[in-house]
Every structure is written in C-alpha cells, then in structure tokens.
Design a protein around this motif. Structure first.
Motif, PDB file in Angstrom:
ATOM      1  N   LYS A 118      -2.205 -11.458  -2.131  1.00 49.35           N
ATOM      2  CA  LYS A 118      -1.022 -11.051  -1.374  1.00 49.35           C
ATOM      3  C   LYS A 118      -0.803  -9.536  -1.464  1.00 49.35           C
ATOM      4  N   ILE A 119      -0.970  -8.968  -2.663  1.00 51.22           N
ATOM      5  CA  ILE A 119      -0.812  -7.525  -2.830  1.00 51.22           C
ATOM      6  C   ILE A 119      -1.876  -6.775  -2.048  1.00 51.22           C
ATOM      7  N   PHE A 120      -3.094  -7.285  -2.067  1.00 44.04           N
ATOM      8  CA  PHE A 120      -4.189  -6.644  -1.339  1.00 44.04           C
ATOM      9  C   PHE A 120      -3.896  -6.625   0.159  1.00 44.04           C
ATOM     10  N   ARG A 121      -3.485  -7.760   0.717  1.00 42.74           N
ATOM     11  CA  ARG A 121      -3.206  -7.833   2.155  1.00 42.74           C
ATOM     12  C   ARG A 121      -2.042  -6.925   2.533  1.00 42.74           C
ATOM     13  N   GLN A 122      -0.991  -6.903   1.707  1.00 42.59           N
ATOM     14  CA  GLN A 122       0.173  -6.080   2.044  1.00 42.59           C
ATOM     15  C   GLN A 122      -0.150  -4.592   1.914  1.00 42.59           C
ATOM     16  N   THR A 123      -1.000  -4.223   0.966  1.00 38.01           N
ATOM     17  CA  THR A 123      -1.410  -2.825   0.855  1.00 38.01           C
ATOM     18  C   THR A 123      -2.223  -2.413   2.070  1.00 38.01           C
ATOM     19  N   GLU A 124      -3.049  -3.310   2.563  1.00 43.45           N
ATOM     20  CA  GLU A 124      -3.778  -3.031   3.804  1.00 43.45           C
ATOM     21  C   GLU A 124      -2.819  -2.787   4.958  1.00 43.45           C
ATOM     22  N   ILE A 125      -1.766  -3.586   5.038  1.00 43.87           N
ATOM     23  CA  ILE A 125      -0.771  -3.405   6.094  1.00 43.87           C
ATOM     24  C   ILE A 125      -0.052  -2.067   5.922  1.00 43.87           C
ATOM     25  N   LEU A 126       0.223  -1.673   4.666  1.00 41.12           N
ATOM     26  CA  LEU A 126       0.851  -0.385   4.410  1.00 41.12           C
ATOM     27  C   LEU A 126      -0.018   0.760   4.914  1.00 41.12           C
ATOM     28  N   LEU A 127      -1.311   0.647   4.703  1.00 41.49           N
ATOM     29  CA  LEU A 127      -2.216   1.714   5.119  1.00 41.49           C
ATOM     30  C   LEU A 127      -2.529   1.660   6.604  1.00 41.49           C
ATOM     31  N   GLN A 128      -2.359   0.497   7.217  1.00 39.66           N
ATOM     32  CA  GLN A 128      -2.603   0.343   8.651  1.00 39.66           C
ATOM     33  C   GLN A 128      -1.502  -0.547   9.210  1.00 39.66           C
ATOM     34  N   PRO A 129      -0.309   0.043   9.474  1.00 38.49           N
ATOM     35  CA  PRO A 129       0.874  -0.778   9.757  1.00 38.49           C
ATOM     36  C   PRO A 129       0.829  -1.564  11.051  1.00 38.49           C
ATOM     37  N   ASN A 130      -0.015  -1.200  11.990  1.00 39.89           N
ATOM     38  CA  ASN A 130      -0.047  -1.892  13.278  1.00 39.89           C
ATOM     39  C   ASN A 130      -1.450  -2.428  13.554  1.00 39.89           C
ATOM     40  N   PRO A 131      -1.831  -3.537  12.903  1.00 39.75           N
ATOM     41  CA  PRO A 131      -3.202  -4.048  13.060  1.00 39.75           C
ATOM     42  C   PRO A 131      -3.531  -4.446  14.483  1.00 39.75           C
ATOM     43  N   ILE A 132      -2.523  -4.856  15.281  1.00 39.95           N
ATOM     44  CA  ILE A 132      -2.784  -5.251  16.665  1.00 39.95           C
ATOM     45  C   ILE A 132      -3.245  -4.042  17.473  1.00 39.95           C
ATOM     46  N   ASP A 133      -2.627  -2.875  17.191  1.00 36.41           N
ATOM     47  CA  ASP A 133      -2.982  -1.662  17.921  1.00 36.41           C
ATOM     48  C   ASP A 133      -4.262  -1.037  17.410  1.00 36.41           C
ATOM     49  N   LEU A 135     -11.600 -10.249  -5.783  1.00 37.75           N
ATOM     50  CA  LEU A 135     -11.466 -11.409  -4.892  1.00 37.75           C
ATOM     51  C   LEU A 135     -12.815 -11.868  -4.347  1.00 37.75           C
ATOM     52  N   GLU A 136     -13.689 -10.919  -4.020  1.00 39.13           N
ATOM     53  CA  GLU A 136     -14.967 -11.276  -3.398  1.00 39.13           C
ATOM     54  C   GLU A 136     -16.097 -11.433  -4.413  1.00 39.13           C
ATOM     55  N   GLY A 137     -15.885 -10.992  -5.634  1.00 40.30           N
ATOM     56  CA  GLY A 137     -16.940 -11.093  -6.648  1.00 40.30           C
ATOM     57  C   GLY A 137     -16.583 -12.015  -7.795  1.00 40.30           C
ATOM     58  N   ASP A 138     -15.719 -11.552  -8.672  1.00 41.29           N
ATOM     59  CA  ASP A 138     -15.369 -12.311  -9.878  1.00 41.29           C
ATOM     60  C   ASP A 138     -14.758 -13.670  -9.553  1.00 41.29           C
ATOM     61  N   TRP A 139     -13.847 -13.672  -8.573  1.00 39.16           N
ATOM     62  CA  TRP A 139     -13.165 -14.939  -8.286  1.00 39.16           C
ATOM     63  C   TRP A 139     -14.120 -15.962  -7.668  1.00 39.16           C
ATOM     64  N   ARG A 187      -3.223 -19.511 -15.160  1.00 41.64           N
ATOM     65  CA  ARG A 187      -3.087 -18.045 -15.144  1.00 41.64           C
ATOM     66  C   ARG A 187      -4.056 -17.418 -14.158  1.00 41.64           C
ATOM     67  N   ALA A 188      -5.264 -17.935 -14.089  1.00 39.78           N
ATOM     68  CA  ALA A 188      -6.256 -17.400 -13.155  1.00 39.78           C
ATOM     69  C   ALA A 188      -5.840 -17.658 -11.707  1.00 39.78           C
ATOM     70  N   ASP A 189      -5.341 -18.866 -11.422  1.00 38.38           N
ATOM     71  CA  ASP A 189      -4.886 -19.174 -10.065  1.00 38.38           C
ATOM     72  C   ASP A 189      -3.735 -18.263  -9.656  1.00 38.38           C
ATOM     73  N   SER A 190      -2.822 -18.004 -10.577  1.00 39.05           N
ATOM     74  CA  SER A 190      -1.704 -17.109 -10.284  1.00 39.05           C
ATOM     75  C   SER A 190      -2.200 -15.689 -10.027  1.00 39.05           C
ATOM     76  N   THR A 191      -3.175 -15.245 -10.808  1.00 35.97           N
ATOM     77  CA  THR A 191      -3.740 -13.903 -10.614  1.00 35.97           C
ATOM     78  C   THR A 191      -4.388 -13.784  -9.248  1.00 35.97           C
ATOM     79  N   LYS A 192      -5.152 -14.803  -8.871  1.00 34.28           N
ATOM     80  CA  LYS A 192      -5.807 -14.762  -7.564  1.00 34.28           C
ATOM     81  C   LYS A 192      -4.782 -14.762  -6.437  1.00 34.28           C
ATOM     82  N   HIS A 193      -3.756 -15.595  -6.548  1.00 36.35           N
ATOM     83  CA  HIS A 193      -2.741 -15.719  -5.500  1.00 36.35           C
ATOM     84  C   HIS A 193      -2.034 -14.385  -5.258  1.00 36.35           C
ATOM     85  N   TRP A 194      -1.556 -13.755  -6.317  1.00 37.26           N
ATOM     86  CA  TRP A 194      -0.785 -12.525  -6.149  1.00 37.26           C
ATOM     87  C   TRP A 194      -1.665 -11.325  -5.865  1.00 37.26           C
ATOM     88  N   THR A 195      -2.882 -11.317  -6.399  1.00 38.18           N
ATOM     89  CA  THR A 195      -3.803 -10.231  -6.063  1.00 38.18           C
ATOM     90  C   THR A 195      -4.115 -10.242  -4.575  1.00 38.18           C
TER      91      THR A 195
END
Length: 386
Positions: free
Chosen positions: A55-70, A152-156, A45-53
C-alpha cells in the motif's frame, strides 16, 4: 516416455491425495497438524509487512505521478525501458513546462513591459521548482521505491513459494497420519480371535494372512510418516529462517524511510528559497498597477485640481510622510527583504514593525516604521497582527 507417464501419474495421485486431505479438513473429518505458535506469529507479521509495504509503495508512486490516467504513455514507456533493462530518459516536469510557456509568452509580449518582465521572472522560478521536483522524484525512486519493490518482487515471492511448499508437506504429513490410523484400525480388526462356533476352520488361515498383510501396511505407513515428518520439519525451519528475516527488512525500510524524509525536506527547502527569491525579484520590478493608477489620476484631473503629494511623485519622499493619528498596525516580517532604494525599508524575518498606508499609495506596499527608520515595505512580506 514411459518414465514421463509414470511421473505424471504419480504427480496426479499426489495432487488428488492433497485435495482429499484438504477437503476433509475443511469438513472437519480429518485432523490438521497445527504449526508452531512462534511460526504462526511470524507468518502474521510477514503478511502484515507485505500488505502495508504494498500500500505504501503504490501510494508513493501516486505521489510521484499524481495523474496516472494522463501519463499512460509515460508509464508504457517506463515499462518498456524496464523490460529492456535500460534507463528511461529524463522527462520534463509540469513545472518546467509551465515555466517555459511563461518565458515564451514574455518574449512575445516584450520582456521590457511590466507583465512581460514579471512573466520572465516567474517562469524562471517555475523552471527551478520543476527541476527541484524532478531531482526529488529521482532520489525517492532510487532510495525509497526501489527497496520496497525489491522486497515485494524478490523476497516476498521467495517466502510465498516456501510457504506454499510447507503447506503441501503438511497436507502430505496429515495424509500419512490418516493412512496409518486406518491401517492400525484394520490390523486390530483382522487380529481379533474368531468365534469357534460360527467360523469355519478355513477362515483361520484367511484371518492370519489378512493380519500379516495389515501389519506390513502399518509398517509401510509408519515409514512414510517418518519421512513426511522429517521433510515437514526441515521445510518449517526454512520458512522460519525466511520469516525471521522480516526484521532485517524492517531495518532496511527504516533507513530508506529516513532518506525519503531527508529528500522531501531538502526539496521543500529549495522550493521555499526559490519562492523567497521570486518575491524579492517581483518587489524590485516596476508595478503596472501603480503606473496605471498614477496615469489615470494625472489625465482625469485638471491642473488646478492637482495637489502635490509625496506619494504621487515618481520618487516617494519618505521624510515628508507622517503617520496618521489612527490606522497604524503592527506587523510581523515573514522573510528578509533588502531595500532597493532609499525610499524602502530593509526587513529582517520575525521582527515586528509598525505599518500604515497613505492616500494614493499602491495597495501592494505599506509604510513601515522601526524606531526612527521609515520606508516602503511590500505587503507580501508581512503578516498583519492588529
């Protein structure tokens, strides 16, 4: 220095023992202590939580900054401010920049012209949309991204460290079990009675001495096994408590998710209001297409060809407009609209009206009727049904 050398040698020996135990387990030559079923389920359960957290974190970052290359420079700047433990300055959004360009162009073209005045109004709306977007980004970063990053950077990281220690202690425990098993096998072999016919009397003494040495080895191995078992059980309890804390993490992330949805809903509501206000403003501005159409008709036609029509005059005489025998349609009003003058018809969202057009009328407008009321209505505020 001597102490450091001994410590280094002890650490190297422990590492080698664990490596041997791990290799033998992989080859099926050594037994492996299985973890408690409840603890195994918590780990999954912990591994699944880390995996999806993650992925959600990275995709939310992309949502807030859709063009990281630019935005490479912006990311580097944010990284530097984060390392310096300072807050990054507020950065203008693309919508605000577009609005500023439109307003600058309107000043250049003349904000008294139809195009310039429209550019000015649209530019103001784009800047408002950009400001709402920046507020949404800031709210999401604080209320949603920060808790995910802290996990991700503390508890995990703490969980990963303790699980790695548990695995090492398990290897030590299994190595102690293997040593004890070998010591007991050697003790049993040494204590076997020798054959009087084939064994010399001198070997009786050697056999008794070897049996005593192996007995001491068994006692030592049993003591080490008890110590290893105690440390392993203690560490298992630590890991179990940390993994059970994942439930609290889910509760916290659920609350943050609700805050994210509320922020997103508020952002889209503000955007809708800005666009409705913009459409109303544009509906009141002079229409360059209609002006150009009227200008072309008056210059191309001769005085004898000019026919008086209520839609070709500067002020539309609504009372003189008659509905055609065919060509009327029903329309649903999408937004509220306030009439700018007596020639227009005020509208209420979701109501149904009858609409039609008359010759020479601007394509952006229709004649709308509701009961005994009649007037011009903007096409952009309608959904034609039939």
């Amino acid at each position: 220095m001597d102490f450091n050398v001994k410590k280094l040698a002890s650490g190297a020996g422990l590492f080698f023992t664990r490596a041997v135990q791990f290799t033998e387990e992989k080859l099926g030559q050594a037994e492996k202590t299985e973890l408690d079923t409840h603890l195994e389920n918590l780990m999954v359960r912990a591994d699944s939580t880390k995996h999806w957290t993650e992925k959600i974190f990275r995709q939310t970052e992309i949502l807030l900054q859709p063009n990281p290359i630019d935005h490479t420079g912006a990311r580097i700047e944010e990284f530097l401010y984060e390392k310096l433990d300072r807050r990054a300055p507020s950065r203008i959004t693309n919508g605000e920049l577009l609005g500023q360009y439109m307003q600058d162009a309107a000043k250049e073209f003349g904000d008294g012209t139809p195009y310039g005045s429209t550019l000015m109004k649209v530019g103001q709306c784009e800047k408002s949309l950009g400001a709402s977007e920046r507020e949404f980004f800031q709210t999401t970063a604080i209320s949603y991204l920060t808790p995910l990053r802290n996990f991700l950077e503390g508890d995990w990281r703490t969980i990963t460290k303790e699980r790695r220690l548990l695995e090492n202690l398990r290897l030590d425990l299994d190595a102690c079990k293997t040593r004890l098993k070998k010591a007991k096998a050697a003790e049993a072999k040494a204590s076997m009675a020798p054959d009087f016919q084939e064994t010399r009397p001198r070997n009786y003494v050697l056999s008794a001495s070897a049996s005593a040495l192996w007995s001491e080895e068994v006692e030592k191995a049993e003591h080490e096994l008890r110590v290893a078992q105690t440390e392993f059980d203690r560490q298992s309890e630590v890991v179990r408590l940390l993994l059970e804390g994942i439930s609290s993490t889910h509760v916290n992330h659920l609350r943050c998710l609700h805050e994210f949805v509320e922020a997103q809903a508020a952002y889209y509501r503000r955007c809708q209001l800005h666009m409705q206000d913009l459409q109303k403003e544009l509906g009141r501005l002079p229409n360059a297409f209609a002006l150009n159409s009227t200008h072309c008709v008056t210059t191309a036609g001769s005085p004898s060809d000019t026919v008086s029509s209520p839609v070709e005059t500067d002020t539309l005489k609504i009372e003189e407009v008659q509905a055609p025998a065919t060509g009327t349609r029903k329309a649903k009003v999408l937004y509220d609209y306030d009439a700018a003058d007596s020639s227009e018809l005020s509208l209420l969202a979701d109501e149904l009206i009858t609409v039609y057009t008359v010759p020479g009328m601007d394509s952006d407008w229709l004649i709308g009727e509701r009961g005994n009321q009649k007037g011009k209505v903007p096409v952009t505020y309608l959904e034609l049904l039939s």
